[in-house]
Design a protein around this motif. Structure first.
Motif, PDB file in Angstrom:
ATOM      1  N   PHE A 118       0.471 -11.523  18.757  1.00 27.72           N
ATOM      2  CA  PHE A 118      -0.067 -12.340  19.856  1.00 27.72           C
ATOM      3  C   PHE A 118      -0.554 -13.700  19.378  1.00 27.72           C
ATOM      4  O   PHE A 118      -1.174 -14.452  20.137  1.00 27.72           O
ATOM      5  N   GLY A 119      -0.281 -14.020  18.099  1.00 23.35           N
ATOM      6  CA  GLY A 119      -0.564 -15.355  17.592  1.00 23.35           C
ATOM      7  C   GLY A 119      -1.983 -15.594  17.132  1.00 23.35           C
ATOM      8  O   GLY A 119      -2.382 -16.751  16.968  1.00 23.35           O
ATOM      9  N   PHE A 120      -2.762 -14.522  16.896  1.00 28.50           N
ATOM     10  CA  PHE A 120      -4.163 -14.694  16.515  1.00 28.50           C
ATOM     11  C   PHE A 120      -4.383 -14.766  15.006  1.00 28.50           C
ATOM     12  O   PHE A 120      -5.503 -15.027  14.573  1.00 28.50           O
ATOM     13  N   ILE A 121      -3.345 -14.510  14.220  1.00 27.25           N
ATOM     14  CA  ILE A 121      -3.499 -14.547  12.756  1.00 27.25           C
ATOM     15  C   ILE A 121      -2.435 -15.488  12.186  1.00 27.25           C
ATOM     16  O   ILE A 121      -1.244 -15.149  12.191  1.00 27.25           O
ATOM     17  N   PRO A 122      -2.816 -16.678  11.704  1.00 26.54           N
ATOM     18  CA  PRO A 122      -1.844 -17.587  11.069  1.00 26.54           C
ATOM     19  C   PRO A 122      -1.204 -16.920   9.855  1.00 26.54           C
ATOM     20  O   PRO A 122      -1.769 -15.990   9.260  1.00 26.54           O
ATOM     21  N   ALA A 123      -0.045 -17.409   9.481  1.00 26.00           N
ATOM     22  CA  ALA A 123       0.713 -16.782   8.392  1.00 26.00           C
ATOM     23  C   ALA A 123      -0.071 -16.774   7.089  1.00 26.00           C
ATOM     24  O   ALA A 123      -0.095 -15.760   6.370  1.00 26.00           O
ATOM     25  N   THR A 124      -0.721 -17.879   6.756  1.00 27.82           N
ATOM     26  CA  THR A 124      -1.470 -17.942   5.497  1.00 27.82           C
ATOM     27  C   THR A 124      -2.630 -16.955   5.504  1.00 27.82           C
ATOM     28  O   THR A 124      -2.857 -16.227   4.536  1.00 27.82           O
ATOM     29  N   ALA A 125      -3.373 -16.902   6.615  1.00 24.09           N
ATOM     30  CA  ALA A 125      -4.485 -15.951   6.724  1.00 24.09           C
ATOM     31  C   ALA A 125      -3.972 -14.519   6.688  1.00 24.09           C
ATOM     32  O   ALA A 125      -4.591 -13.625   6.087  1.00 24.09           O
ATOM     33  N   GLY A 126      -2.814 -14.282   7.324  1.00 27.56           N
ATOM     34  CA  GLY A 126      -2.236 -12.940   7.310  1.00 27.56           C
ATOM     35  C   GLY A 126      -1.864 -12.492   5.916  1.00 27.56           C
ATOM     36  O   GLY A 126      -2.066 -11.327   5.542  1.00 27.56           O
ATOM     37  N   ALA A 127      -1.309 -13.409   5.135  1.00 26.91           N
ATOM     38  CA  ALA A 127      -0.944 -13.064   3.766  1.00 26.91           C
ATOM     39  C   ALA A 127      -2.176 -12.706   2.947  1.00 26.91           C
ATOM     40  O   ALA A 127      -2.168 -11.777   2.136  1.00 26.91           O
ATOM     41  N   LEU A 128      -3.268 -13.459   3.156  1.00 27.77           N
ATOM     42  CA  LEU A 128      -4.512 -13.156   2.438  1.00 27.77           C
ATOM     43  C   LEU A 128      -5.083 -11.801   2.873  1.00 27.77           C
ATOM     44  O   LEU A 128      -5.579 -11.025   2.048  1.00 27.77           O
ATOM     45  N   LEU A 129      -5.010 -11.515   4.176  1.00 25.88           N
ATOM     46  CA  LEU A 129      -5.499 -10.229   4.665  1.00 25.88           C
ATOM     47  C   LEU A 129      -4.702  -9.069   4.078  1.00 25.88           C
ATOM     48  O   LEU A 129      -5.252  -8.006   3.756  1.00 25.88           O
ATOM     49  N   GLN A 130      -3.386  -9.265   3.918  1.00 29.29           N
ATOM     50  CA  GLN A 130      -2.566  -8.193   3.369  1.00 29.29           C
ATOM     51  C   GLN A 130      -2.939  -7.886   1.914  1.00 29.29           C
ATOM     52  O   GLN A 130      -2.855  -6.758   1.463  1.00 29.29           O
ATOM     53  N   GLU A 131      -3.370  -8.935   1.187  1.00 27.82           N
ATOM     54  CA  GLU A 131      -3.849  -8.696  -0.184  1.00 27.82           C
ATOM     55  C   GLU A 131      -5.053  -7.756  -0.166  1.00 27.82           C
ATOM     56  O   GLU A 131      -5.200  -6.881  -1.017  1.00 27.82           O
ATOM     57  N   LEU A 132      -5.943  -7.945   0.817  1.00 30.72           N
ATOM     58  CA  LEU A 132      -7.114  -7.070   0.928  1.00 30.72           C
ATOM     59  C   LEU A 132      -6.694  -5.646   1.281  1.00 30.72           C
ATOM     60  O   LEU A 132      -7.299  -4.666   0.817  1.00 30.72           O
ATOM     61  N   VAL A 133      -5.658  -5.515   2.106  1.00 29.95           N
ATOM     62  CA  VAL A 133      -5.152  -4.179   2.446  1.00 29.95           C
ATOM     63  C   VAL A 133      -4.620  -3.490   1.183  1.00 29.95           C
ATOM     64  O   VAL A 133      -4.862  -2.301   0.953  1.00 29.95           O
ATOM     65  N   ASP A 134      -3.888  -4.240   0.363  1.00 30.24           N
ATOM     66  CA  ASP A 134      -3.393  -3.684  -0.904  1.00 30.24           C
ATOM     67  C   ASP A 134      -4.537  -3.156  -1.755  1.00 30.24           C
ATOM     68  O   ASP A 134      -4.490  -2.042  -2.282  1.00 30.24           O
ATOM     69  N   LEU A 135      -5.548  -4.002  -1.893  1.00 29.27           N
ATOM     70  CA  LEU A 135      -6.684  -3.630  -2.727  1.00 29.27           C
ATOM     71  C   LEU A 135      -7.382  -2.388  -2.182  1.00 29.27           C
ATOM     72  O   LEU A 135      -7.759  -1.484  -2.930  1.00 29.27           O
ATOM     73  N   ALA A 136      -7.541  -2.316  -0.853  1.00 23.26           N
ATOM     74  CA  ALA A 136      -8.198  -1.163  -0.243  1.00 23.26           C
ATOM     75  C   ALA A 136      -7.402   0.118  -0.493  1.00 23.26           C
ATOM     76  O   ALA A 136      -7.970   1.180  -0.783  1.00 23.26           O
ATOM     77  N   ALA A 137      -6.065   0.036  -0.401  1.00 29.65           N
ATOM     78  CA  ALA A 137      -5.229   1.223  -0.619  1.00 29.65           C
ATOM     79  C   ALA A 137      -5.330   1.709  -2.058  1.00 29.65           C
ATOM     80  O   ALA A 137      -5.393   2.911  -2.324  1.00 29.65           O
ATOM     81  N   ILE A 138      -5.341   0.768  -3.006  1.00 25.24           N
ATOM     82  CA  ILE A 138      -5.436   1.154  -4.422  1.00 25.24           C
ATOM     83  C   ILE A 138      -6.788   1.791  -4.714  1.00 25.24           C
ATOM     84  O   ILE A 138      -6.879   2.835  -5.372  1.00 25.24           O
ATOM     85  N   PRO A 175       0.813  -1.216   0.000  1.00 20.85           N
ATOM     86  CA  PRO A 175       0.000   0.000   0.000  1.00 20.85           C
ATOM     87  C   PRO A 175       0.845   1.263   0.000  1.00 20.85           C
ATOM     88  O   PRO A 175       0.516   2.250  -0.647  1.00 20.85           O
ATOM     89  N   LEU A 176       1.945   1.227   0.746  1.00 24.38           N
ATOM     90  CA  LEU A 176       2.812   2.393   0.832  1.00 24.38           C
ATOM     91  C   LEU A 176       3.444   2.709  -0.514  1.00 24.38           C
ATOM     92  O   LEU A 176       3.613   3.866  -0.895  1.00 24.38           O
ATOM     93  N   LEU A 177       3.805   1.661  -1.254  1.00 24.65           N
ATOM     94  CA  LEU A 177       4.458   1.847  -2.547  1.00 24.65           C
ATOM     95  C   LEU A 177       3.481   2.281  -3.633  1.00 24.65           C
ATOM     96  O   LEU A 177       3.853   2.986  -4.559  1.00 24.65           O
ATOM     97  N   ILE A 178       2.236   1.859  -3.522  1.00 29.48           N
ATOM     98  CA  ILE A 178       1.291   2.027  -4.624  1.00 29.48           C
ATOM     99  C   ILE A 178       0.426   3.276  -4.478  1.00 29.48           C
ATOM    100  O   ILE A 178       0.141   3.962  -5.446  1.00 29.48           O
ATOM    101  N   ALA A 179       0.001   3.576  -3.246  1.00 34.04           N
ATOM    102  CA  ALA A 179      -1.056   4.561  -3.050  1.00 34.04           C
ATOM    103  C   ALA A 179      -0.723   5.932  -3.634  1.00 34.04           C
ATOM    104  O   ALA A 179      -1.516   6.513  -4.381  1.00 34.04           O
ATOM    105  N   ALA A 180       0.452   6.474  -3.296  1.00 30.45           N
ATOM    106  CA  ALA A 180       0.771   7.833  -3.723  1.00 30.45           C
ATOM    107  C   ALA A 180       0.897   7.965  -5.243  1.00 30.45           C
ATOM    108  O   ALA A 180       0.309   8.880  -5.832  1.00 30.45           O
ATOM    109  N   PRO A 181       1.652   7.078  -5.930  1.00 35.58           N
ATOM    110  CA  PRO A 181       1.735   7.233  -7.393  1.00 35.58           C
ATOM    111  C   PRO A 181       0.380   7.148  -8.085  1.00 35.58           C
ATOM    112  O   PRO A 181       0.088   7.929  -8.982  1.00 35.58           O
ATOM    113  N   VAL A 182      -0.464   6.217  -7.649  1.00 35.05           N
ATOM    114  CA  VAL A 182      -1.775   6.076  -8.284  1.00 35.05           C
ATOM    115  C   VAL A 182      -2.617   7.325  -8.058  1.00 35.05           C
ATOM    116  O   VAL A 182      -3.286   7.821  -8.964  1.00 35.05           O
ATOM    117  N   ALA A 183      -2.567   7.886  -6.843  1.00 33.28           N
ATOM    118  CA  ALA A 183      -3.353   9.080  -6.543  1.00 33.28           C
ATOM    119  C   ALA A 183      -2.913  10.264  -7.412  1.00 33.28           C
ATOM    120  O   ALA A 183      -3.748  10.994  -7.943  1.00 33.28           O
TER     121      ALA A 183
END
Length: 643
Positions: A596-616, A288-296
């Motif tokens: 604190f161990g509440f987000i498994p690595a695979t689920a975290g990676a999927l969540l980060q994809e959603l963060v990317d999409l939201a930023a764009i 998100p940090l890399l993409i948001a500003a150039p696209v805007a």
């Protein structure tokens, strides 16, 4: 009209189904993303047939290979002194493979490569209006040769060539209409959505689209000097720029990387589980940090182009967003730049019609803006203009013409005084200007003209004030009384009249409330437009020198687009910063939860994809189509200036 012979056209090729063709085009454009998805599908198939161990090896080897490929570029950047955000992505891939979270590793790879693809796709979407100008640039013209037409490259067209423009074709170069009449669509040039009716002799702009009938046009400029090609050059310069606020995202790289690594290391140390380190880092991947500003910023430039303003860089939008002072030229900017004759004051026995006819006959040989107004007024009154036996113009001062044996001198008071010692100044009202006349060495009288104030000038200044541009100034070469009258009428704070170009530069440099936006239209404004923090040229009339010196060019003859440019700048910077912080805040929040161990690595990676999409998606708001459609136009107040 000549008989139009059909021109040979190439036959369009027959392709595959449109959706298949688009899919193939996307695969070719983003091969690493396509390969990552293919490996993911292969892994699913192998897992279903009981070959899970093979899936682990394929995913891990592929992920490490991509990490190594990214690491090479990362090391090169570090050696050049640029610490990028890819460090986190590479570290996250290695960490997930190390702790056996190979599915999460593949998702991080998809996030990294897909983020670049999404940035490219979003950028293409945001630049649609800019690219439309580039792709529509005329390439060929139909030139008249004897009794038929020949296709030639548009660069070979020279002034004086007669060209055929077929129905719905783009006018290839600037020219004048030779045929009786037509209608043209100038929306891509001026933003005017209603077709414009043209008659024989009217000017046609390159890039405008001809109406339903074929017409002949006489070229008045080469392709490189035509309106459309100049706009294309400005667009190309705008598209290649990078805004300072985009570099702010790069400056976040080191603190964000350090924070993420420290948080991941702390989670590992407290829990004693190395998996926790990987779980935190997959959520720290900073797309998100890399993409948001150039696209805007690309979206903001696209929005400006759609509103008739070509902005030459994202940095210009940032300056517009912070603008504190607006400085305006008077003639042609706050006023129409086309003075109208309001009175004829003859002396020494001359009649009003006689004096006007003499002045208009002499002014036929002048390039001054007043000359056209005077000759137009004389013709409207049915006066006969005569040709001069000899004529010469003294630039900025006046013209001397010999008409039927009499020497007629027209121009400024000082210039006429040199030829007629009995000349005397005439009384003028605020906002008026006088043209003095001498005939055979005797003072013959004066003509008074007034330049009309633009109807929406006052509303534009009020809108700028609401946008945070609270300080205003007028710089003009006109007389002090005229300048003060105009300034008082529309509410400008400070006035500096009788300025030379160098004076304007010094005045702008001395302004304390910065950034300063300077708006002008003439060649004499070019130096101050270049010197201002943001120079905006009123380029509708083809003021090339001013347009080249300016940071932004208004393509329509509308002063309210100045306020629109400031509004777009403020919206763009706000959206860019909102998108950047959205990505940071959401990522940090998820990293803390993962610590604190509440987000498994695979689920975290999927969540980060959603963060990317939201930023764009947040950054794409800078395109602003709905916002512009809903916005009310600047309403002109009732005109109060005298005609």
């Amino acid at each position: 009209m000549r008989r139009i012979r059909p021109l040979r056209r190439s036959r369009p090729g027959i392709g595959e189904d449109g959706r298949v063709t688009r899919a193939i085009r996307l695969i070719r454009r983003y091969p690493v993303v396509a390969l990552t998805l293919a490996i993911g599908v292969l892994g699913i198939v192998l897992a279903l047939v009981g070959q899970g161990w093979l899936v682990a090896w394929i995913f891990s080897i592929y992920a490490l290979g991509v990490a190594a490929w990214q690491a090479v570029g990362m090391v090169r950047d570090i050696l050049r002194g640029h610490w990028g955000l890819d460090i986190l992505a590479v570290t996250a891939i290695i960490a997930t493979v190390w702790v056996g979270e190979y599915v999460a590793a593949l998702i991080v790879v998809l996030m990294l490569t897909g983020g670049e693809a999404l940035e490219d796709y979003a950028g293409r979407r945001a630049k649609r209006e800019l690219d439309a100008l580039l792709t529509r640039a005329p390439q060929r013209a139909h030139r008249v040769l004897d009794d038929h037409y020949v296709d030639v490259p548009v660069d070979e067209v020279v002034p004086g060539d007669v060209l055929l423009v077929r129905p719905s074709e783009i006018v290839p170069v600037d020219g004048t209409l030779r045929s009786a009449e037509t209608s043209v669509d100038e929306s891509s040039i001026t933003g005017e959505s209603v077709p414009v009716e043209k008659r024989a002799g009217d000017a046609l702009l390159s890039g405008s689209v001809n109406g339903p009938i074929a017409v002949e046009v006489v070229a008045t400029a080469r392709a490189a000097d035509s309106q459309y090609q100049q706009i294309v050059a400005l667009v190309a310069e705008a598209a290649a720029s990078k805004a300072p606020v985009v570099r702010l995202a790069d400056r976040y790289a080191v603190p964000f990387t350090v924070f993420s690594l420290l948080l991941a290391g702390l989670a590992w140390w407290v829990s004693g589980d190395p998996v926790r380190f990987a779980e935190v880092l997959v959520l720290a991947t900073p797309c998100p940090l890399l993409i948001a500003a150039p696209v805007a910023f690309i979206g903001g430039m696209s929005r400006a182009a759609r509103n008739g303003v070509i902005v030459k860089g994202g940095g210009v939008l940032e300056q517009l967003a912070r603008a504190k002072t607006a400085v305006f030229d008077k003639t042609g900017t706050l006023t129409h730049g086309e003075p109208e004759l309001v009175a004829v004051r003859p002396e020494a026995g001359f009649g009003a019609d006689e004096l006007l006819a003499l002045v208009a006959s002499a002014e036929q040989y002048s390039s001054h803006v007043l000359a056209a107004s005077i000759t137009h007024a004389a013709r409207e009154q049915g006066l006969r203009l005569v040709e001069a036996d000899a004529a010469r113009e003294d630039a900025t001062n006046g013209v001397v013409a010999r008409l039927g044996g009499r020497e007629v001198v027209v121009g400024k008071f000082g210039y006429v005084l040199e030829h007629a010692p009995d000349a005397r100044r005439t009384a003028i009202a605020p906002g008026e200007l006088a043209v003095y006349v001498a005939v055979d060495g005797r003072y013959a009288g004066a003509l008074l003209a007034r330049d009309r104030l633009r109807d929406n000038a006052h509303a534009t200044l009020e809108r700028l004030d609401r946008l945070g541009v609270h300080h205003t100034m007028m710089l003009t070469g006109d007389a002090q009384a005229t300048a003060e009258h105009i300034a008082a009428e529309i509410g400008i704070e400070r006035v500096r009249a009788e300025c030379l170009p160098a004076d304007k530069v010094h005045e702008v440099a001395a302004i304390a409330e910065r950034p300063v936006v300077m708006v002008g239209d003439g060649v004499n404004d070019a130096p101050v437009l270049a010197a201002a923090d943001v120079g905006i040229a009123m380029g509708a009339r083809g003021a090339t020198a001013a347009s080249e010196s300016a940071d932004a060019v208004i393509l329509v003859d509308d002063i309210s687009r100045t306020a629109k440019a400031v509004e777009i700048g403020r919206d763009t910077v706000r959206i860019a910063l909102q998108s950047i912080w959205l990505g940071i805040i959401v990522s940090v929040g998820l990293m803390l939860v993962a610590a604190f161990g509440f987000i498994p690595a695979t689920a975290g990676a999927l969540l980060q994809e959603l963060v990317d999409l939201a930023a764009i998606l947040a950054a794409l708001r800078a395109i602003g189509g709905r916002r512009d459609a809903a916005a009310e136009p600047v309403r002109p107040r009732a005109a109060t200036s005298a005609r």
